[in-house]
Scaffold this motif. Sequence first.
Motif, PDB file in Angstrom:
ATOM      1  N   LEU A  38       0.830  -1.207   0.000  1.00  0.00           N
ATOM      2  CA  LEU A  38       0.000   0.000   0.000  1.00  0.00           C
ATOM      3  C   LEU A  38       0.865   1.258   0.000  1.00  0.00           C
ATOM      4  N   GLU A  39       1.903   1.270   0.806  1.00  0.00           N
ATOM      5  CA  GLU A  39       2.790   2.434   0.863  1.00  0.00           C
ATOM      6  C   GLU A  39       3.509   2.638  -0.460  1.00  0.00           C
ATOM      7  N   SER A  40       3.902   1.555  -1.122  1.00  0.00           N
ATOM      8  CA  SER A  40       4.575   1.690  -2.416  1.00  0.00           C
ATOM      9  C   SER A  40       3.640   2.265  -3.474  1.00  0.00           C
ATOM     10  N   LEU A  41       2.338   2.046  -3.280  1.00  0.00           N
ATOM     11  CA  LEU A  41       1.349   2.593  -4.210  1.00  0.00           C
ATOM     12  C   LEU A  41       0.996   4.046  -3.885  1.00  0.00           C
ATOM     13  N   GLY A  42       1.373   4.510  -2.696  1.00  0.00           N
ATOM     14  CA  GLY A  42       1.058   5.885  -2.292  1.00  0.00           C
ATOM     15  C   GLY A  42      -0.216   5.985  -1.479  1.00  0.00           C
ATOM     16  N   ASP A  43      -0.740   4.866  -0.986  1.00  0.00           N
ATOM     17  CA  ASP A  43      -1.947   4.875  -0.164  1.00  0.00           C
ATOM     18  C   ASP A  43      -1.628   5.487   1.198  1.00  0.00           C
ATOM     19  N   GLU A  44      -2.566   6.277   1.716  1.00  0.00           N
ATOM     20  CA  GLU A  44      -2.337   6.958   2.997  1.00  0.00           C
ATOM     21  C   GLU A  44      -3.383   6.613   4.044  1.00  0.00           C
ATOM     22  N   THR A  45      -4.047   5.468   3.922  1.00  0.00           N
ATOM     23  CA  THR A  45      -5.076   5.102   4.901  1.00  0.00           C
ATOM     24  C   THR A  45      -4.415   4.761   6.234  1.00  0.00           C
ATOM     25  N   SER A  46      -5.205   4.839   7.300  1.00  0.00           N
ATOM     26  CA  SER A  46      -4.687   4.577   8.644  1.00  0.00           C
ATOM     27  C   SER A  46      -4.407   3.090   8.833  1.00  0.00           C
ATOM     28  N   MET A  47      -3.567   2.789   9.807  1.00  0.00           N
ATOM     29  CA  MET A  47      -3.244   1.393  10.126  1.00  0.00           C
ATOM     30  C   MET A  47      -4.493   0.645  10.573  1.00  0.00           C
ATOM     31  N   GLU A  48      -5.374   1.322  11.287  1.00  0.00           N
ATOM     32  CA  GLU A  48      -6.609   0.683  11.755  1.00  0.00           C
ATOM     33  C   GLU A  48      -7.464   0.243  10.570  1.00  0.00           C
ATOM     34  N   THR A  49      -7.600   1.128   9.580  1.00  0.00           N
ATOM     35  CA  THR A  49      -8.391   0.802   8.392  1.00  0.00           C
ATOM     36  C   THR A  49      -7.741  -0.353   7.636  1.00  0.00           C
ATOM     37  N   ARG A  50      -6.437  -0.283   7.483  1.00  0.00           N
ATOM     38  CA  ARG A  50      -5.718  -1.344   6.780  1.00  0.00           C
ATOM     39  C   ARG A  50      -5.906  -2.683   7.480  1.00  0.00           C
ATOM     40  N   LYS A  51      -5.774  -2.682   8.811  1.00  0.00           N
ATOM     41  CA  LYS A  51      -5.902  -3.915   9.593  1.00  0.00           C
ATOM     42  C   LYS A  51      -7.313  -4.490   9.456  1.00  0.00           C
ATOM     43  N   GLU A  52      -8.310  -3.611   9.514  1.00  0.00           N
ATOM     44  CA  GLU A  52      -9.708  -4.045   9.382  1.00  0.00           C
ATOM     45  C   GLU A  52      -9.951  -4.676   8.016  1.00  0.00           C
ATOM     46  N   LYS A  53      -9.475  -4.021   6.974  1.00  0.00           N
ATOM     47  CA  LYS A  53      -9.662  -4.532   5.605  1.00  0.00           C
ATOM     48  C   LYS A  53      -8.892  -5.846   5.417  1.00  0.00           C
ATOM     49  N   PHE A  54      -7.653  -5.891   5.928  1.00  0.00           N
ATOM     50  CA  PHE A  54      -6.831  -7.093   5.796  1.00  0.00           C
ATOM     51  C   PHE A  54      -7.503  -8.276   6.489  1.00  0.00           C
ATOM     52  N   ASN A  55      -7.963  -8.052   7.704  1.00  0.00           N
ATOM     53  CA  ASN A  55      -8.615  -9.137   8.451  1.00  0.00           C
ATOM     54  C   ASN A  55      -9.883  -9.619   7.757  1.00  0.00           C
ATOM     55  N   GLY A  56     -10.602  -8.699   7.109  1.00  0.00           N
ATOM     56  CA  GLY A  56     -11.795  -9.080   6.357  1.00  0.00           C
ATOM     57  C   GLY A  56     -11.461  -9.946   5.152  1.00  0.00           C
ATOM     58  N   ALA A  57     -10.293  -9.701   4.549  1.00  0.00           N
ATOM     59  CA  ALA A  57      -9.882 -10.472   3.366  1.00  0.00           C
ATOM     60  C   ALA A  57      -9.257 -11.813   3.745  1.00  0.00           C
TER      61      ALA A  57
END
Length: 180
Positions: free
Chosen positions: A102-121
Amino acid sequence: MGQQLSTIFTSLGEPQKKESESVTATMTDYDRLVDLFYKRLAEQRQYNQEMKEQDRRWSMQKVVERFPGWNEVTIANLHSLFLLFDNQSNGMLGFDDFCAVLESLGDETSMETRKEKFNGADTDNDGWITYDEFLSLVYNFNPQENGEPTGLALLCNEVAENIQFVSNLTVGEQLEYGLF
């Protein structure tokens, strides 16, 4: 005086036979069988290569159909990123690896959002996502608007377009843009 013989040698240092010394035997049944075997082997290899390429195109087409709004360039770029950040070389990404993508793509979402989305996937809750889960996660990271990708999915398209643009430039043009 004795007669002087001149011998010609091959590049391996072996005496080269004169034309009259070489045996001009006809091909035996065995020779024809071996020749036929190698001919069919070459044909089969060519056929397999063509089928492999057709398979790759068909597979890519299926992936593109699953993710409307993405093209082959976007998916190929994501595949390269997935392989690059697959630090365990196990065909899966952990959460830290996913965040690095995500960082290499330039995404700036919060760690909480990333963790929530990752856990859902992470459907089996093992802490890893497969390539298929990765593509779905990135594509559905943000809700679509009017059937079009937004957020991260749109960002992936933009990054892929930029990479394609740069790769189409000559070295001189890349220097002019200050890419070196």
